[in-house]
Design a protein around this motif. Sequence first.
Motif, PDB file in Angstrom:
ATOM      1  N   GLN A 100      -4.007 -17.328  12.351  1.00 12.93           N
ATOM      2  CA  GLN A 100      -3.167 -16.954  13.484  1.00 12.93           C
ATOM      3  C   GLN A 100      -1.866 -17.740  13.474  1.00 12.93           C
ATOM      4  OE1 GLN A 100      -5.333 -17.893  17.057  1.00 12.93           O
ATOM      5  NE2 GLN A 100      -5.774 -19.982  16.413  1.00 12.93           N
ATOM      6  N   ASP A 101      -0.884 -17.178  14.162  1.00 12.86           N
ATOM      7  CA  ASP A 101       0.423 -17.795  14.294  1.00 12.86           C
ATOM      8  C   ASP A 101       0.370 -18.829  15.412  1.00 12.86           C
ATOM      9  OD1 ASP A 101       3.061 -18.445  14.455  1.00 12.86           O
ATOM     10  OD2 ASP A 101       3.793 -16.410  14.719  1.00 12.86           O
ATOM     11  N   SER A 102       0.970 -20.010  15.174  1.00 10.92           N
ATOM     12  CA  SER A 102       0.935 -21.054  16.207  1.00 10.92           C
ATOM     13  C   SER A 102       1.930 -20.797  17.321  1.00 10.92           C
ATOM     14  CB  SER A 102       1.241 -22.422  15.595  1.00 10.92           C
ATOM     15  OG  SER A 102       2.601 -22.479  15.184  1.00 10.92           O
ATOM     16  N   ALA A 103       2.780 -19.780  17.156  1.00 11.11           N
ATOM     17  CA  ALA A 103       3.796 -19.520  18.166  1.00 11.11           C
ATOM     18  C   ALA A 103       3.216 -18.786  19.366  1.00 11.11           C
ATOM     19  CB  ALA A 103       4.927 -18.689  17.568  1.00 11.11           C
ATOM     20  N   GLU A 104       1.964 -19.066  19.681  1.00 14.18           N
ATOM     21  CA  GLU A 104       1.353 -18.440  20.841  1.00 14.18           C
ATOM     22  C   GLU A 104       1.950 -19.027  22.115  1.00 14.18           C
ATOM     23  OE1 GLU A 104      -2.809 -18.966  20.498  1.00 14.18           O
ATOM     24  OE2 GLU A 104      -3.042 -17.501  18.887  1.00 14.18           O
ATOM     25  N   LEU A 162       0.415 -25.732   7.748  1.00 13.61           N
ATOM     26  CA  LEU A 162      -0.844 -25.031   7.947  1.00 13.61           C
ATOM     27  C   LEU A 162      -1.867 -26.022   8.455  1.00 13.61           C
ATOM     28  CD1 LEU A 162      -1.190 -22.833   4.699  1.00 13.61           C
ATOM     29  CD2 LEU A 162      -0.582 -22.031   6.978  1.00 13.61           C
ATOM     30  N   ARG A 165       2.268 -19.675   0.280  1.00 12.91           N
ATOM     31  CA  ARG A 165       3.218 -18.741   0.892  1.00 12.91           C
ATOM     32  C   ARG A 165       3.967 -17.951  -0.194  1.00 12.91           C
ATOM     33  NH1 ARG A 165       3.949 -19.510   6.312  1.00 12.91           N
ATOM     34  NH2 ARG A 165       3.229 -21.477   7.214  1.00 12.91           N
ATOM     35  N   THR A 182      -4.249 -22.048  11.319  1.00 13.89           N
ATOM     36  CA  THR A 182      -3.079 -21.820  12.163  1.00 13.89           C
ATOM     37  C   THR A 182      -1.835 -22.058  11.329  1.00 13.89           C
ATOM     38  OG1 THR A 182      -4.265 -22.522  14.144  1.00 13.89           O
ATOM     39  CG2 THR A 182      -1.862 -22.511  14.249  1.00 13.89           C
ATOM     40  N   ALA A 183      -0.953 -21.064  11.273  1.00 17.21           N
ATOM     41  CA  ALA A 183       0.289 -21.165  10.511  1.00 17.21           C
ATOM     42  C   ALA A 183       1.414 -21.552  11.452  1.00 17.21           C
ATOM     43  CB  ALA A 183       0.596 -19.826   9.828  1.00 17.21           C
ATOM     44  N   ALA A 184       2.030 -22.705  11.189  1.00 16.17           N
ATOM     45  CA  ALA A 184       3.101 -23.206  12.052  1.00 16.17           C
ATOM     46  C   ALA A 184       4.302 -23.548  11.195  1.00 16.17           C
ATOM     47  CB  ALA A 184       2.641 -24.446  12.823  1.00 16.17           C
ATOM     48  N   ASP A 185       5.317 -22.674  11.175  1.00 19.74           N
ATOM     49  CA  ASP A 185       6.524 -22.889  10.380  1.00 19.74           C
ATOM     50  C   ASP A 185       6.131 -23.199   8.936  1.00 19.74           C
ATOM     51  OD1 ASP A 185       8.091 -22.458  12.644  1.00 19.74           O
ATOM     52  OD2 ASP A 185       7.929 -24.552  13.244  1.00 19.74           O
ATOM     53  N   THR A 200      -0.707 -10.707   2.877  1.00 17.44           N
ATOM     54  CA  THR A 200      -0.537 -11.663   3.965  1.00 17.44           C
ATOM     55  C   THR A 200      -1.299 -12.958   3.670  1.00 17.44           C
ATOM     56  OG1 THR A 200      -2.471 -10.818   5.139  1.00 17.44           O
ATOM     57  CG2 THR A 200      -0.343  -9.785   5.635  1.00 17.44           C
TER      58      THR A 200
END
Length: 884
Positions: free
Chosen positions: A413-417, A452, A301, A446-449, A310
């Motif tokens: 992808q973002d996990s905040a789906e 990963l 990050r 999947t990126a979650a806070d 990105t």
Amino acid sequence: MNLFDFLAQLRALDIQLSAENGKLRINAPKGAVTPAIKSELAAHKADLLALLTETTPIVRVSRAAPLPLSVAQEQLWQLLRLTPDNSAYNMYIAFRLCGPLDIAALEKALHAVSERHEILRTTFPKGKDGTPIQAIGEPTVLLQRESVADATDPYSSLEAIIAAEVRRPFDLQAGPLFRPTLVKVNSAEHVLILLMHHTISDGQSFAVFYDELDHAYRQARGADVPDWDPLPLQYADYAVWQRNWLASDAGAAARTYWQTQLANDVPSLLLPVDHHLTQRPAADGQFIPLHFEHNLIAALRKLARREGVTLFTVFLTAFDVLLQRHTGQTKLLVCTPVAGRDRAEFGRMIGYFNNTLLLYTNFSAALTLRDALQQTHSTVMAALAQQTFPFSEVASFPNLAHTPLSRAMVLVQDSAEQTLRLSGIDVETIPTFNDAVQYDLSLEVTAADAHLQGKLTYRASLFERETVMQLAAELIGVLEEMVADLDGEIGRITSPDAYPDTAQVSVLHPYIAPHTDLERNLARVWQDVLGIERVGIDDNFFELGGHSLSALRLFTQIREEFDVHLPLATLFEATTVAQLARLISENSDNDQWSSLVPIQPLGDKTPLFCIHGLTGDVLWFRLLGELLAPHQPFYGVRARGLDGVSEPFDDMAAMAAFYIDEIKRVQPEGPYFLGGASLGGTVALEMAHQLAERGETVALLVMFDHAPYVADDGSQLEKLSRGALHVVGNFPHWTSAMRELGSRQVMQRVRRKARVGWKRIAGRWMMDKANGVDSADLLDYGSELPAFRQRMIEAHWQAIAGYHPQPYDQPVLLLQAQAQPLLSTRRPDIEWHTLARGPLSIITVPGSHEGIFKEPHVQTLADELRFQLNGAQKALHNGYVSKS
């Protein structure tokens, strides 16, 4: 900088352009338009105005004439005409629904969403000239019903139902192309399978569907129709617009861009396969999980931020470097999916919008990792600026006719789906994996806070598992090299000797036999569930083939054999026997059981600790906590005994003392903000008294529609008079709250009230006695809960029955529900006027006792609570409250 690169840069900076009366309008975040950006805007002004004014408008078209398919739909239709049994494009997800599900309301909600979105009732028959057309049918959704309640092994039967359903092909011409299935597991548990064909849906479509199904379900439970406005545009309008756009100047410009990018000879990607097959089986997908150490995640990050790229670019670069080493190719062609919803009109539509981008890079061995990263970044940005142009049009270019384009894919992808929510129901996503894959090798992250999660998905007909495990280890090694030295040359750092042993160990686990009784018993359960002969303590559940509903079977057997209840999500944190054994051991130790749940831990303000109700859990605080983000920390305090192992408290003073010790782990000293609903309000009051005895201050005590029981000294006539006035004034609000419940819950409540009434008449129910009262008397669905939950609820009732609250002289905030129980003479505001000796604020909020925590009322509750907490915070800072 050319026009396309400049547009990509503007999009990355969230700078939006529009044309108005021949002038260029700019909408940008503060500080985003730098002098360099202004200079580029001036240089490209004429081209930008031409491009913006040539945008083809999207309008509603007549349904009388035959409607064409979108380009992607038609390509898929032609493909499936050749392979009609192909299930690779069956999109599905399964949810576990726990609670009193109103099935009639669910059916009405599904019908309402189908009525709203034409695409859910669309099929694709042949037109007069043999080409497919869109045929929009009537809104009739048949909810398929199955049951495994009487099966010997319900979860095996459930898994078989899901496997058969998701592999059953769709008939694109006859339909339906949307197949929801509800499977009954028992009276309190169902599984909802939502299955759509890709021709009518994509990933973002599911998010839209979840939101609207939840809204329609809430309305249906109240016998109402959804109060939404009709959609001005439907997917059929998009399909016509897309055809017109392709024929416009903007479409021609996009075509020219892709033809220029792919003008030279594009070689096929030569993946390092173990087997060469021209025909791939439809369902042979498997995957290897990727394990990222915390230090590596933080470093990746930081690298992305420092280099101005990105995370997607970082992973794509690493993947390309890995492929370059194994293929020897300098020109690499990798796919990535994009949403394809780059216009506001597409945001709330269901349909097949997503597109595939071809990312064509040229890596030489002498290139440094930094150069490769920046080159990849430019490639990605330019491609994103042209994402509207359909992949199938690119694939039809003459020079690509014999080049396989869908061999490798990268997705970050973002996990905040968005996920499904249903009012009054605990919804849990069932982990699933569709083995009908579209690519030979895929990297998915999947990126979650701060976390990963990743996996390499592959065709088992082409790759041996050991090969992909080695690729996974090497990929980790490339990422570690990128973090360590971006200036290293690709040819030097991708040699086999460059990868540290730790990278391989993170994926390849040697067999280690279980050495404790718990580990041996867990390994035996895993063997039974997975159907394998040997399980080591470090073997990963998913690597051993576990997926889909095998997780449900595993946790059901764990609950039965070890008497511990763990949520399915635990398996994503504890994926090995050793990790799971350690978690069970910790839960078995009362000293290790944590009651604190960080529902929303962000923010620098004084945290609010809210105590559980009679049921012991804090799920009903979830939405409230989320709405207080990001400044107000919010912790739930769940009951001891909720794990099914620890003994629950049946004494109020002991319960309060335990919870004080728990909250002091987060906030060692006061002043404190405490809150509670139902039983939790009484516990919070006792905690406030105990904290005062310890010399601590509770700056605010928040009661959510609750007052501890206080003996009523009024005469019988006064009680009757007060009760009559209460019934008259509350009746409209009470009827509104009852409509929220649905017919099944209303009947449950009626039966429970009748049962309690009979016990009162028989003298077996008294407020100061716990004898003769069980969970079925206390909750509408009490008899449907597991035995350990029933025991916990009854223990909590015993704690209430033996507690006598004392007056309280510090600030109290009462958030009282507008809809009170109809025939009760007790009201929280009246009882708090008796208990409160200090400042008392009473605010009425819409909804019922349970409904104030649910949509749509929870927003009002959050607004009122935030205002009061902010006022209390200011009082603290200004010294109005003693900080003992």
